[in-house]
Scaffold this motif. Structure first.
Motif, PDB file in Angstrom:
ATOM      1  N   HIS A  72      -1.863  -6.019 -10.253  1.00  6.88           N
ATOM      2  CA  HIS A  72      -2.347  -5.508 -11.531  1.00  6.88           C
ATOM      3  C   HIS A  72      -2.789  -4.055 -11.452  1.00  6.88           C
ATOM      4  N   VAL A  73      -3.502  -3.698 -10.407  1.00  9.46           N
ATOM      5  CA  VAL A  73      -4.041  -2.341 -10.308  1.00  9.46           C
ATOM      6  C   VAL A  73      -3.092  -1.418  -9.550  1.00  9.46           C
ATOM      7  N   ALA A  74      -2.578  -1.878  -8.424  1.00  9.56           N
ATOM      8  CA  ALA A  74      -1.738  -1.017  -7.576  1.00  9.56           C
ATOM      9  C   ALA A  74      -0.316  -0.895  -8.090  1.00  9.56           C
ATOM     10  N   GLY A  75       0.126  -1.842  -8.905  1.00 11.15           N
ATOM     11  CA  GLY A  75       1.478  -1.795  -9.436  1.00 11.15           C
ATOM     12  C   GLY A  75       2.506  -2.366  -8.475  1.00 11.15           C
ATOM     13  N   GLU A  76       3.690  -1.772  -8.471  1.00 18.15           N
ATOM     14  CA  GLU A  76       4.779  -2.237  -7.620  1.00 18.15           C
ATOM     15  C   GLU A  76       4.643  -1.604  -6.231  1.00 18.15           C
ATOM     16  N   VAL A  77       4.532  -2.451  -5.225  1.00 23.23           N
ATOM     17  CA  VAL A  77       4.299  -1.963  -3.865  1.00 23.23           C
ATOM     18  C   VAL A  77       5.329  -2.591  -2.923  1.00 23.23           C
ATOM     19  N   LEU A  78       5.983  -1.764  -2.122  1.00 19.08           N
ATOM     20  CA  LEU A  78       6.952  -2.259  -1.139  1.00 19.08           C
ATOM     21  C   LEU A  78       6.204  -2.658   0.122  1.00 19.08           C
ATOM     22  N   LEU A  79       6.138  -3.962   0.392  1.00 28.50           N
ATOM     23  CA  LEU A  79       5.393  -4.464   1.543  1.00 28.50           C
ATOM     24  C   LEU A  79       6.277  -5.100   2.609  1.00 28.50           C
ATOM     25  N   ALA A  80       7.471  -5.515   2.252  1.00 28.95           N
ATOM     26  CA  ALA A  80       8.348  -6.158   3.232  1.00 28.95           C
ATOM     27  C   ALA A  80       8.646  -5.194   4.374  1.00 28.95           C
ATOM     28  N   GLY A  81       8.560  -5.703   5.588  1.00 26.59           N
ATOM     29  CA  GLY A  81       8.819  -4.888   6.762  1.00 26.59           C
ATOM     30  C   GLY A  81       7.581  -4.239   7.351  1.00 26.59           C
ATOM     31  N   LYS A  82       6.447  -4.376   6.682  1.00 25.93           N
ATOM     32  CA  LYS A  82       5.204  -3.782   7.168  1.00 25.93           C
ATOM     33  C   LYS A  82       4.335  -4.840   7.838  1.00 25.93           C
ATOM     34  N   THR A  83       3.532  -4.391   8.794  1.00 25.83           N
ATOM     35  CA  THR A  83       2.555  -5.290   9.383  1.00 25.83           C
ATOM     36  C   THR A  83       1.413  -5.494   8.394  1.00 25.83           C
ATOM     37  N   VAL A  84       0.576  -6.486   8.636  1.00 24.06           N
ATOM     38  CA  VAL A  84      -0.561  -6.732   7.745  1.00 24.06           C
ATOM     39  C   VAL A  84      -1.492  -5.524   7.732  1.00 24.06           C
ATOM     40  N   ALA A  85      -1.698  -4.906   8.886  1.00 27.97           N
ATOM     41  CA  ALA A  85      -2.571  -3.733   8.955  1.00 27.97           C
ATOM     42  C   ALA A  85      -1.986  -2.568   8.166  1.00 27.97           C
ATOM     43  N   GLU A  86      -0.682  -2.342   8.301  1.00 31.05           N
ATOM     44  CA  GLU A  86      -0.034  -1.256   7.547  1.00 31.05           C
ATOM     45  C   GLU A  86      -0.110  -1.507   6.051  1.00 31.05           C
ATOM     46  N   ALA A  87       0.103  -2.750   5.635  1.00 33.95           N
ATOM     47  CA  ALA A  87       0.038  -3.085   4.214  1.00 33.95           C
ATOM     48  C   ALA A  87      -1.382  -2.895   3.673  1.00 33.95           C
ATOM     49  N   SER A  88      -2.384  -3.281   4.452  1.00 26.36           N
ATOM     50  CA  SER A  88      -3.777  -3.132   4.019  1.00 26.36           C
ATOM     51  C   SER A  88      -4.121  -1.666   3.825  1.00 26.36           C
ATOM     52  N   THR A  89      -3.700  -0.818   4.767  1.00 30.25           N
ATOM     53  CA  THR A  89      -3.966   0.621   4.654  1.00 30.25           C
ATOM     54  C   THR A  89      -3.277   1.217   3.437  1.00 30.25           C
ATOM     55  N   LEU A  94      -3.797   3.199  -2.357  1.00 34.53           N
ATOM     56  CA  LEU A  94      -3.441   3.071  -3.773  1.00 34.53           C
ATOM     57  C   LEU A  94      -4.660   2.724  -4.626  1.00 34.53           C
ATOM     58  N   TYR A  95      -5.518   1.864  -4.105  1.00 30.84           N
ATOM     59  CA  TYR A  95      -6.706   1.460  -4.869  1.00 30.84           C
ATOM     60  C   TYR A  95      -7.731   2.593  -4.999  1.00 30.84           C
ATOM     61  N   LYS A  96      -7.653   3.586  -4.117  1.00 35.30           N
ATOM     62  CA  LYS A  96      -8.596   4.703  -4.195  1.00 35.30           C
ATOM     63  C   LYS A  96      -8.473   5.470  -5.503  1.00 35.30           C
ATOM     64  N   LYS A  97      -7.336   5.351  -6.156  1.00 31.53           N
ATOM     65  CA  LYS A  97      -7.150   6.026  -7.441  1.00 31.53           C
ATOM     66  C   LYS A  97      -8.005   5.401  -8.531  1.00 31.53           C
ATOM     67  N   GLU A  98      -8.399   4.146  -8.342  1.00 27.89           N
ATOM     68  CA  GLU A  98      -9.157   3.425  -9.362  1.00 27.89           C
ATOM     69  C   GLU A  98     -10.534   2.991  -8.868  1.00 27.89           C
ATOM     70  N   ILE A  99     -10.690   2.854  -7.549  1.00 21.45           N
ATOM     71  CA  ILE A  99     -11.939   2.334  -6.990  1.00 21.45           C
ATOM     72  C   ILE A  99     -12.499   3.351  -5.987  1.00 21.45           C
ATOM     73  N   ARG A 100     -13.796   3.515  -5.971  1.00 13.90           N
ATOM     74  CA  ARG A 100     -14.399   4.524  -5.106  1.00 13.90           C
ATOM     75  C   ARG A 100     -14.258   4.173  -3.626  1.00 13.90           C
ATOM     76  N   THR A 101     -14.623   2.974  -3.255  1.00 17.49           N
ATOM     77  CA  THR A 101     -14.565   2.578  -1.833  1.00 17.49           C
ATOM     78  C   THR A 101     -13.838   1.245  -1.679  1.00 17.49           C
ATOM     79  N   PRO A 102     -12.528   1.267  -1.783  1.00 12.82           N
ATOM     80  CA  PRO A 102     -11.783   0.007  -1.626  1.00 12.82           C
ATOM     81  C   PRO A 102     -11.759  -0.450  -0.177  1.00 12.82           C
ATOM     82  N   ARG A 103     -11.951  -1.719   0.003  1.00 13.40           N
ATOM     83  CA  ARG A 103     -11.842  -2.331   1.345  1.00 13.40           C
ATOM     84  C   ARG A 103     -10.953  -3.550   1.180  1.00 13.40           C
ATOM     85  N   VAL A 104      -9.713  -3.443   1.673  1.00  7.81           N
ATOM     86  CA  VAL A 104      -8.691  -4.460   1.404  1.00  7.81           C
ATOM     87  C   VAL A 104      -8.473  -5.345   2.624  1.00  7.81           C
ATOM     88  N   LEU A 105      -8.408  -6.640   2.367  1.00 11.37           N
ATOM     89  CA  LEU A 105      -8.058  -7.616   3.393  1.00 11.37           C
ATOM     90  C   LEU A 105      -6.867  -8.416   2.889  1.00 11.37           C
TER      91      LEU A 105
END
Length: 238
Positions: A72-89, A94-105
């Motif tokens: 909903h917030v980040a939109g269309e994101v290409l995640l296939a082929g990425k590790t979980v850590a790379e996807a989280s980063t 992307l969330y920094k554009k809408e949220i001050r301190t995003p912490r994604v798990l």
């Protein structure tokens, strides 16, 4: 005179120490290069995206066949082929554009169908789903075991190499009646395990007969590496 002799002895000892240290350094074993690659997200995986400080934005979604995930917030994101850590980063950026301190798990809720193919002198050759960790010996068991005509001491493992081409290696199953450590080799999605005949004459010819002509390539696009390239007729076996 004594001072000069003392300095000469000190120089000799210092040089000897350097030689010894260099020898020890040269004998230090290199880090293994065949480590298992990190898990990477694939189309069909369902993941939970959780934000520690903004739980109202938590989402669960499935990665589409094109590799993208719709959020909903980040939109269309290409995640296939990425590790979980790379996807989280990536999502945090992307969330920094809408949220001050995003912490994604990111948590993987369910995995896409991952398969290996086992063929040759086994009772039930074909595709095998990987529901969890699976070894070469596990895969043989899933295929009903080795036929009487099969080699019970040897298997051949073929997998996609770093250059995208198939690479094969022999895997010893039993040595002097004891299970070999190689038999516990962990399989990866789209690996091919084959059990040759006893006293097979030419593995290369056998690979072509039992792999490229029998695998239902349309069953999963992941096996297309077996037929790609101009050298598709030869798979190196180590």
């Amino acid at each position: 005179m004594r001072t000069t002799r003392y300095l000469q002895l000190a120089a000799v000892r210092f040089a000897a120490a350097i030689v010894v240290c260099a020898g020890l350094h040269a004998q230090t074993p290199a880090a293994p290069t065949n480590a298992e690659p990190p898990f990477r997200l694939s189309p069909g995986d369902t993941i939970d995206v959780r934000l520690f400080f903004n739980p109202e934005l938590n989402e669960s979604a499935q990665i589409r066949p094109d590799g993208y995930l719709s959020l909903h917030v980040a939109g269309e994101v290409l995640l296939a082929g990425k590790t979980v850590a790379e996807a989280s980063t990536m999502l945090e950026d992307l969330y920094k554009k809408e949220i001050r301190t995003p912490r994604v798990l990111i948590q993987v809720r369910s995995y896409a169908a991952r398969k290996i193919y086992i063929t040759g002198e086994v009772l039930k050759p074909g595709l095998v789903n990987i529901a969890g960790p699976m070894t070469v010996l596990d895969a043989i068991g899933e295929a009903g075991g080795v036929k009487n005509t099969g080699d019970r001491k040897l298997a051949v493992l073929i997998r996609k190499g770093a250059d995208g081409k198939p690479e094969g290696r022999k895997v010893a199953l039993f040595i002097h009646g004891t299970m070999s450590p190689e038999a516990s080799t962990q399989l990866r999605p789209f690996d091919v395990v084959m059990i040759p005949e006893s006293r097979i004459a030419r593995i290369d010819r056998w690979v072509d007969q039992h792999i490229r002509q029998l695998i239902p390539i349309n069953a999963s696009a992941g096996f297309t590496y077996l037929t790609q390239g101009s050298n598709a007729a030869t798979i190196p076996i180590f």
